[in-house]
Scaffold this active site. Structure first.
Site, PDB file in Angstrom:
ATOM      1  N   GLU A   1       9.619  14.679  27.852  1.00 31.20           N
ATOM      2  CA  GLU A   1      10.790  14.568  28.707  1.00 31.20           C
ATOM      3  C   GLU A   1      10.518  13.874  30.047  1.00 31.20           C
ATOM      4  O   GLU A   1      11.401  13.224  30.590  1.00 31.20           O
ATOM      5  CB  GLU A   1      11.374  15.962  28.982  1.00 31.20           C
TER       6      GLU A   1
ATOM      7  N   SER B   1      36.739  14.251 -13.975  1.00 37.90           N
ATOM      8  CA  SER B   1      38.061  13.660 -14.218  1.00 37.90           C
ATOM      9  C   SER B   1      38.973  13.692 -13.003  1.00 37.90           C
ATOM     10  O   SER B   1      40.044  13.074 -13.019  1.00 37.90           O
ATOM     11  CB  SER B   1      38.741  14.372 -15.389  1.00 37.90           C
TER      12      SER B   1
END
Length: 709
Positions: free
Chosen positions: A121, A400
């Site tokens: 950081e 389907s």
């Protein structure tokens, strides 16, 4: 950079306002003053050249002085409050107030964890005065090399100032305030005190604030006891706790761990051998347990992801910024969905469950077809057991349930609902490979002609593949894309049978045009977000576009209404649904997955049920496993609302046809019914079997004789 340029421009204007006074002071044309000598002109030129940095120095000095003054009089602000999520009616869904925060001194935090955080950081944390120009340049270079943002230039002190004091708005004023507050913190506290506050405040995901809470949440231990690999995991979370949470994405967390370890090696904090050993540590998580039992957890996860993506700030604002997040969820529908889903899956679950994550799993998504608002969403049986969101992340074959996209394309290609094709053994060649489709069930073929209506209602595979062969699988892909399917689709003949993977969310969205007159809607989770002062930080508007001929949408819907009847594949729910509704079942090879996507004019709902392991078959069809869940949900979700009907658009007409042949009926046809057609596609020939004049043909030839396709 835009904000910095803005500051420079502001400084320039200040200099321009001061410039006339300087010229008067030097007396170039004032009475009683000598003209400047050449040396004086050169000095003035030097002053003019140095003029641009004076406002900058002035601003920095003033900021330091103001920060010094504030450090003497201002206390450190109290912790910010959590954010609240609301449903579409204003009911509170949940909040982030119950975040876990455990305050510990710096001495109680593992040195390796401190080093990991600093390395990833703010590597020069102990060397800069709060702002790090070298770090900014280094981040810029790394981002340019990567072609994307891989590193930020903010220091730990800047992040602390932002998290403690500021809103997420990206303005010049906010950047100036951040600069001022950064100096304030550096003057008021020592470096160790700043680091201690930062490590106790930083957000690490799942409601955990600070490294002590994070260590307990992820590893079930204190921050003083984490290993090097665990320290790297925790440090890596800071940049994006939602994205790097090992509970949500273990691989992303491990990849991020390696980045942190590499940074620690580059900073000289550990050796390469230590980094390799830490990278081999197994990921052993404590488990979320009973945490995050909030309402609608899978939906809220998606909302949080969008808010984090749109607002940034690593989650600190979302969890402690006092935001008001207004969502599209309808809690009454969500409760109906959870009830129906639990009932349906419990009926399909072997006793006792054999796996830690109870199987089968599934998903349910309900969308308002008029605007795309997601009204209910379930991504699995238990968020505590698994955070994998099957509503959006599971890509499974829909079977389907995919057929209506091809049938819509056929209606726009000259076919009608009365077009007849024969179900009989046929072999097609696709990419040099023979393909012979069959139907499921006791009989592989009907050995007779079926109208497109009947073929879709009974879900005939053979007729559907014939149809795909005539119009081309690429046409089916085009229509699926047009209606909202964005996942990869393989343009093979078998695609009409749903052999490409999709998500339940996309299937629900793609059926919405059938319910709303052909309009495509984009799924929407967040309406707006406001800060604690009522200022709107973001707002979404429905995205609705006309994607399908309204007449085509109506005819498909008219056909799919018969699916939910004693003749259709969803006959099991025919007696349960008491309002106008349409839908399509889907079952995959060997009944591995079960689907039902159905809708009313008010609501579209997609239900998927299956085992997480695709190799384990569910053993039930879509009509048997998914449709009952859908029916229970629709009945409960729309209870108290008057039934609404699907509106027939202009240009759709009805004609009586022979049920055996699909031609216009004659007085001698024993079996007739009414069919809907586009006005320009109404058949003109009468039934040749029962006193008509049209030639007796079969299959595609008969289709050509009536429609010209």
């Amino acid at each position: 950079m835009e904000e910095e340029r803005g500051q420079q421009k502001q400084g320039g204007r200040l200099g321009e306002r001061c410039a006339p006074e300087e010229r008067l002071g030097r007396g170039g044309s004032q009475p009683g003053r000598r003209p400047p000598s050449a040396g004086m002109v050169r000095k003035a030129g030097v002053r003019s050249g140095s003029f641009r940095w004076r406002p900058v120095v002035f601003t920095v000095v003033c900021s330091i002085l103001i920060a010094f003054a504030l450090a003497r009089v201002l206390p450190v602000p109290a912790e910010q409050v959590g954010s609240v999520f609301y449903d579409i009616r204003g009911e509170v869904i949940t909040s982030t107030v119950a975040g876990m925060r455990v305050q510990v001194p710096l001495s109680a935090i593992s040195p390796r964890l401190r080093e990991a955080v600093i390395a990833v950081e703010d590597e020069r944390f102990y060397k800069h005065p709060g702002i790090d120009p070298i770090g900014i340049v280094r981040a810029l270079v790394r981002n340019l090399r990567a072609g994307r943002v891989v590193e930020g230039g903010s220091t730990i002190t800047q992040q602390l100032a932002k998290n403690m004091f500021l809103s997420p708005e990206r303005t010049l004023g906010r950047k100036a305030a951040e600069l001022l507050l950064t100096f304030y913190l550096e003057l008021k506290f020592s470096k160790d005190e700043i680091l201690e506050r930062y490590l106790n405040l930083v957000y690490l995901g799942h409601g955990a604030y600070g490294v002590e809470a994070g260590a307990r949440l992820y590893f079930g231990k204190s921050a003083r006891d984490v290993s090097l690999g665990e320290a790297a995991i925790l440090a890596g979370l800071i940049r994006g706790p939602f994205y790097y949470s090992p509970y949500r994405n273990a691989q992303a967390a491990l990849d991020r761990r390696e980045v942190v370890l590499d940074r620690m090696v580059s900073a000289g904090l550990i050796t390469r051998a230590q980094a390799k050993a830490a990278a081999r540590e197994p990921l052993e998580l404590a488990g979320l347990g009973t945490r995050e039992t909030r309402a609608a957890p899978y939906f809220i996860d998606l909302v949080m992801e969008e808010v984090l993506r749109r607002l940034g700030d690593g989650g600190n604002l979302l969890y402690s910024g006092g935001l008001k997040v207004y969502t599209t969820l309808d809690m009454s529908m969500q409760r109906a969905a959870e009830k129906a889903f639990a009932k349906g899956l419990d009926a399909l679950t072997p006793q006792p469950p054999a796996q830690p994550v109870v199987q089968p799993q599934g998903a349910l998504v309900a969308i308002d077809p008029t605007c795309g608002h997601v009204r209910a969403l379930i991504g699995g049986r238990s968020f505590r057991e698994t955070q994998f969101n099957r509503a959006t992340q599971a890509k499974r074959q829909p079977g389907s349930a995919f057929k209506p996209f091809f049938y819509a394309a056929a209606l726009d290609s000259g076919f009608t609902a009365a077009t007849t094709l024969t179900c009989e053994p046929l072999t097609f060649w696709s990419d040099g490979t023979p393909y012979t489709p069959t139907d499921y069930g006791e009989f592989e073929y009907h050995y007779r002609g079926l109208t497109l209506r009947e073929a879709l209602v009974v879900s005939c595979n053979v007729v559907s593949v014939q149809l795909a062969n005539i119009i081309g699988p690429e046409k089916g892909v085009e229509y699926a894309r047009r209606l909202g399917i964005t996942s990869p689709l393989r343009p093979h003949l078998s695609l009409v049978l749903g052999t490409s993977e999709v998500s339940p969310l996309k299937m629900a969205a793609a059926f919405a045009p059938f319910a709303n007159g052909g309009k495509r809607v984009e799924p929407m989770f967040v309406v707006s977000v406001k800060d604690r002062h009522g200022r709107e930080l973001l707002r979404n508007q429905p995205r609705v576009t006309q994607a399908l001929d309204p007449r085509t949408a109506f005819i498909i819907t008219d056909i799919l209404r018969q699916v939910i009847s004693k003749w259709g594949t969803a006959a099991s729910i025919a007696d349960k649904v008491t309002r106008p509704a349409a839908g399509k079942t889907g079952s995959t090879q060997d009944y591995a997955d079960a689907w039902f996507v159905g809708y009313t004019p008010d609501l579209v709902c997609s239900v998927y049920v299956g085992y997480d392991d695709p190799a384990t078959p569910l053993g039930k069809s879509g009509g048997a496993a998914a449709a009952p869940i859908w029916a229970d949900f629709i009945n409960d979700a729309l209870a108290g609302r008057p039934p609404t009907t699907f509106q027939r658009p202009a240009g759709v007409v009805s004609r009586e046809i022979c049920n055996d042949t699909g031609y216009l009926a004659t007085p001698f046809c024993p079996n007739t019914r009414w069919e809907v057609f586009k006005a320009e596609a109404v058949p003109t020939e009468t039934c040749p079997w029962h006193g008509g004049t049209a030639p007796v043909t079969t299959g595609q030839a008969r289709h050509r004789s009536r429609t010209g396709v």
